[in-house]
Design a protein around this motif. Structure first.
Motif, mmCIF file in Angstrom:
data_model
loop_
_atom_site.group_PDB
_atom_site.id
_atom_site.type_symbol
_atom_site.label_atom_id
_atom_site.label_comp_id
_atom_site.label_asym_id
_atom_site.label_seq_id
_atom_site.Cartn_x
_atom_site.Cartn_y
_atom_site.Cartn_z
ATOM 1 N N GLU A 492 -98.018 21.870 73.902
ATOM 2 C CA GLU A 492 -98.858 21.870 75.039
ATOM 3 C C GLU A 492 -99.169 20.348 75.485
ATOM 4 N N LYS A 496 -98.393 18.248 78.718
ATOM 5 C CA LYS A 496 -99.303 17.832 79.566
ATOM 6 C C LYS A 496 -99.067 16.257 80.001
ATOM 7 N N THR A 509 -107.025 16.586 77.287
ATOM 8 C CA THR A 509 -106.503 17.511 76.260
ATOM 9 C C THR A 509 -106.368 16.557 74.923
ATOM 10 N N LYS A 532 -107.068 26.035 71.856
ATOM 11 C CA LYS A 532 -105.897 26.694 71.736
ATOM 12 C C LYS A 532 -105.078 26.254 70.533
ATOM 13 N N LYS A 541 -99.797 32.149 73.759
ATOM 14 C CA LYS A 541 -100.961 31.908 72.874
ATOM 15 C C LYS A 541 -101.786 33.170 73.131
ATOM 16 N N VAL A 547 -106.303 31.675 71.708
ATOM 17 C CA VAL A 547 -107.202 31.044 72.713
ATOM 18 C C VAL A 547 -108.491 31.375 72.792
ATOM 19 N N THR A 581 -105.170 22.371 70.077
ATOM 20 C CA THR A 581 -105.329 21.657 71.330
ATOM 21 C C THR A 581 -106.844 21.795 71.637
ATOM 22 N N GLN A 583 -109.558 21.048 74.624
ATOM 23 C CA GLN A 583 -109.556 20.445 76.033
ATOM 24 C C GLN A 583 -110.905 21.020 76.650
ATOM 25 N N ASP A 698 -102.666 24.699 81.635
ATOM 26 C CA ASP A 698 -101.723 24.992 80.519
ATOM 27 C C ASP A 698 -100.278 24.744 81.123
ATOM 28 N N ARG A 700 -95.991 24.330 79.607
ATOM 29 C CA ARG A 700 -95.106 24.388 78.854
ATOM 30 C C ARG A 700 -93.841 24.091 79.165
#
Length: 899
Positions: A492, A496, A509, A532, A541, A547, A581, A583, A698, A700
């Motif tokens: 992730e 990003k 993040t 996450k 997730k 999450v 992660t 954020q 989010d 991917r």
């Protein structure tokens, strides 16, 4: 793509029938009958080693024994004999063949194509019903019905679809310019025929029945070109309720193949219908040449219930009832007289169960004079009080009397026996007629949708609101590392970073390996935290408890991280956990959750997705698809095809979303996909959007070594950035040369406005004051796969704004052998060498594309242009048909076609 020798297929001077037969019920016998009875003006030579004559004509034993070389050969012999027959025909000089033989193996088909290739012989089939061109007396088919002459072309993969439509159309008096059965498409395919039929002046509209497409970019280029010239309606068979195999991303699950075809046809400007019944109605409407310009329908009926049914169908399908002008209402009131219900006549207009022919005619005449409606639907229900046929005659007379106004009128006479004469009368006078009001409204909306698709093709998109400079080096490094590590998915955090490198706003993040590091990262970020799980093995997730949202302190983050590890190990014990992660929680209470994604389609390559996002995205299924590359107009159109679109524009106390920011994000993702073929799948979900812009929460991204490099994997060739350059003219001024864009239409208008009247006359061969929007759009909205336009831009010395100083373009034929050039520079730039530089650049480009010759037509008095062409190496040839025009051409060495 090629149209070479297709004229021999559809306009042959002579025909050989290989496998002609006298045995009843055989393909060879039916084809022979059709060929000899269709009125073909030329020799038809049957070939059969055992028959003495077929259809009263002496046969020939072999291809070699034919007295003349046939332009077209029709082959209906056993599979094993076909390759040798093609070889013999090729040696004789035959340039086209229809192979009706079925059951050929892949090896036999390839041997057939190999035999045809050295002679540039075009092959329709195998397994083809044949081809029919009624206007030339050509019926090279084994169809049971001889179609009437018309101006609608039908191209289908299915033989039975061709015969069914021919039978249906003939009974209704509808004719065709061409009917073609592609069969197994060994050589000639949809792209070839779209190119050919688009340039045929006898064809006004094209119908397609498609089961599959084999060459995506070839089809798209041909379809987009043809759709700009004439209507194309398609039925795509093989709709399926089954989604693709389970996909890892939301986008992959939502972007099923049939929805991709919807996006393909929309991008090409083609109208799609759902079944044969709709295709029949659409064919009937097109066959009458109805010019639809808008979606406002007036309904004239003697039955209130039928008027209500038609209205319901219209509104439900997205059309509008026309609001009649006061003058029209007054005219209709006068026409209807003292009917119950008062003087006001709304829409639908009820003429009464006892309506006379004159009452119908007077009301229709008033509606046809009214510009507040775009079409009129005339309905009639059986009544013992009226004469159905007489009313149909009155309607027909009224339409013909107003023919010069070209105001569309559609009809529907309800019933069976009582309506038959009326329908025949309408068909004979090219007035569209339908069995029921729903079918009539559906046909009307078909043409409305088609008109909208044409408007979309010709609209000028706005410039990108906020130009961005992507950081391609960062993206390349991240993707290369993942591929080297044999990872399918970026983390992730990596995803990003990729988005941020292309200007997509993302939340702050950070990556933490342990719960303690997660707490430390939360302390640095401050505020509410989203935590996450970080694992390349976990796709969604939230499905495994990975999450946690709204964490308010570092201590809470650490505790949540410990608990998350336990949950994830329980639900995904085999997953490798890299950490977390951390954020910042985006506090945007009025924001909408959207999804922006991309997945690979096996045939058409990357497909972009937009819609309502969130964890329930696959349940909501509010999404639309589009092919890259996008611009701001195409991005907005993509957004408008979702249900959430209306909400995004604001309602009640909720402010409208910054739609330009959303469209720009779609453009940035589109450019990312174009630039990096390694990206195989992408999800931004959710993408928050509100009045302040967008924010990706989010993301991917799936990566893989691409099967096709660069832009080759795209169905539409993208903007060729490699052609950008800086040039210097004689007086030292520098200009930026780049390919033309659809957004450049205002620059084209400005360039024309700064030309002298004489220069415009020399360029366009006639006096010209300004270009129309359609003409300018056609110059700027080009297909880079078969056209190229290069423009020289720079600052206006007075205003500092960017303006166009010169433009050069070439348009190649579908065979990519010859290309026509055009060039224009500002009148005040003469003598500075700009035109010469632009011409050299376009010629270099033509060579790189493998084009063999560039040519143009120049007025004899345009000495400056002729001198420049001579300096560039063009040779001139006098035009005997137009003494004032000189043709100039230059032979190019050609090379490998550039992508």
């Amino acid at each position: 793509m090629t149209v070479r020798n297709l004229d021999k297929l559809f306009k042959p001077a002579s025909i050989a029938l290989i496998g002609a037969s006298r045995k009843p019920g055989t393909v060879g016998a039916v084809v022979a009958r059709n060929l000899f009875q269709a009125g073909f003006d030329g020799p038809v030579m049957p070939v059969n080693p055992t028959e003495r004559s077929v259809e009263g004509v002496l046969t020939y034993k072999t291809v070699d024994s034919l007295p003349i070389t046939p332009d077209l050969a029709v082959i209906c012999t056993p599979p094993a004999s076909v390759p040798a027959t093609i070889e013999a025909l090729g040696k004789r000089g035959t340039k086209a063949a229809i192979v009706m033989t079925s059951g050929m193996t892949a090896e036999q088909t390839q041997a057939m194509l190999d035999a045809a290739k050295p002679y540039v012989m075009r092959v329709l089939g195998p397994n083809s019903l044949g081809a029919m061109v009624p206007g030339r007396g050509l019926n090279a088919s084994f169809g049971p019905v001889a179609p009437k002459k018309g101006d609608v072309a039908l191209v289908a993969q299915s033989s039975m679809v061709v015969t069914s439509i021919a039978d249906w159309a003939t009974s209704r008096g509808i004719g065709f310019s061409h009917l073609v059965s592609l069969g197994d498409r060994g050589d000639v395919d949809f792209g070839d025929l779209l190119d050919y039929l688009a340039s045929d002046v006898t064809v006004r509209a094209i119908l397609l029945y498609i089961e599959s497409i084999s060459h995506a970019r070839k089809f798209m280029s041909a379809a987009r070109s043809a759709a700009r010239q004439k209507p194309i309606i398609v039925i795509k068979a093989g709709r399926s309720d089954e989604a693709q195999e389970a996909a890892a991303s939301h986008t992959g699950a939502l972007a099923v193949s049939d929805a991709v075809y919807d996006a393909v046809f929309r991008r090409a400007g083609i109208l799609r219908v759902n079944d044969l019944a709709e295709l029949f109605d659409a064919a009937g409407t097109l066959g009458t040449g109805v010019p639809i310009v808008g979606d406002r329908l007036a309904i004239l009926t003697n039955g209130g219930g039928m008027g209500v049914m038609a209205t319901d169908k219209l509104i439900h399908a997205g059309g509008r009832l026309a609001s009649l002008s006061p003058e029209t209402q007054a005219a209709i009131t006068a026409a209807l007289g003292a009917l119950p219900g008062g003087a006001a006549r709304g829409n639908p207009i009820l003429v009464g169960a006892d309506a006379s022919p004159k009452r119908y005619a007077d009301a229709l005449n008033a509606l046809m004079q009214d510009t507040s409606n775009d079409a009129v639907l005339v309905l009639h229900c059986p009544s013992a009080l009226t004469d159905s046929a007489a009313i149909a005659q009155a309607v027909t007379d009224t339409v013909l009397a107003n023919k010069s106004r070209r105001h569309p009128v559609l009809t529907s006479w309800i019933g069976d026996g009582s309506a038959a004469d009326a329908r025949q009368l309408f068909a004979a006078n090219r007035i569209p007629t339908y069995d029921g009001p729903s079918n009539a409204v559906r046909a009307f909306l078909h043409l409305v949708r088609y008109r909208r698709s044409q408007d979309l093709l010709m609209q000028t998109p706005p410039s990108v609101a906020d130009e961005f400079q992507p950081d391609g080096i960062t993206v390349k490094r991240i993707i290369a590392r993942a591929i080297a590590e044999k990872r399918d998915w970026l983390s992730e955090y990596e995803a990003k970073r990729v988005l941020a490198a292309y200007g997509v706003p993302v939340v702050d993040t950070r990556v933490a390996e342990t719960p303690e590091e997660a707490a430390a990262a939360a302390r640095l970020i401050g505020g509410p935290i989203a935590l996450k799980i970080l694992s390349h093995d976990i796709t969604h997730k939230s499905d495994v408890g990975g999450v946690a949202l709204g964490l308010s302190s570092p201590e809470e983050v650490r505790a949540a991280a410990d608990a998350m590890l336990d949950r994830v190990r329980e639900h995904a014990p085999d997953a490798r956990i890299e950490g977390f992660t951390v954020q910042e929680m985006a506090v945007r209470p009025d924001a909408y959750e959207l999804i922006v994604g991309m997945t690979e389609n096996e045939l058409f390559g990357p497909v972009l997705l937009f819609g309502e996002g969130g964890i329930g995205v696959e349940v909501v299924e509010d999404c639309a698809l589009a092919l890259p590359p996008l611009n701001m107009r195409l991005a907005t159109d993509l957004m408008s095809r979702t249900r959430i679109w209306k909400q995004l524009q604001g309602y009640r106390s909720r402010a409208a979303v910054d739609l330009d920011a959303v469209a720009l994000t779609l453009n940035k993702v589109s450019q990312l996909i174009v630039d990096f073929p390694e990206i195989a799948e992408l999800d931004i979900n959710p993408l928050l959007a509100d009045a302040d812009g967008v924010l990706a929460l989010d993301a991917r991204i799936k990566v893989a070594t691409p099967a096709l490099s660069g832009a080759k994997r795209l169905a539409i060739r993208p903007y060729p950035k490699a052609l950008e350059d800086r040039i210097t003219i004689k007086d030292g001024r520098q200009f930026f040369v780049r390919p033309i864009l659809p957004e450049d239409e205002p620059l084209v208008h400005h360039l024309v406005e700064n030309q002298t009247a004489e220069d415009l006359r020399l360029r366009f061969f006639a006096p010209l004051k300004r270009l129309s929007h359609q003409a300018a759009a056609r110059l700027t909205q080009i297909d880079y796969d078969r056209e190229m336009g290069l423009i020289a831009v720079g600052p206006d010395p007075e205003t500092g704004t960017t303006i166009m100083y010169g433009v050069v373009r070439i348009t190649a034929d579908p065979d990519n052998l010859r290309a026509e050039y055009a060039v224009m520079v500002r009148s005040d730039m003469k003598g500075q060498g700009l035109g010469y530089i632009l011409m050299n650049k376009i010629l270099d480009y033509a060579r790189s594309r493998g084009i063999k010759e560039v040519y143009g037509e120049v007025l004899r008095e345009n000495t400056n242009m002729l001198n420049m062409c001579r300096a560039l190496g063009f040779v001139r040839r006098e035009n005997m048909d137009e003494p004032g025009v000189v043709e100039v051409r230059i032979e190019l060495g050609g090379g490998l076609a550039a992508e």
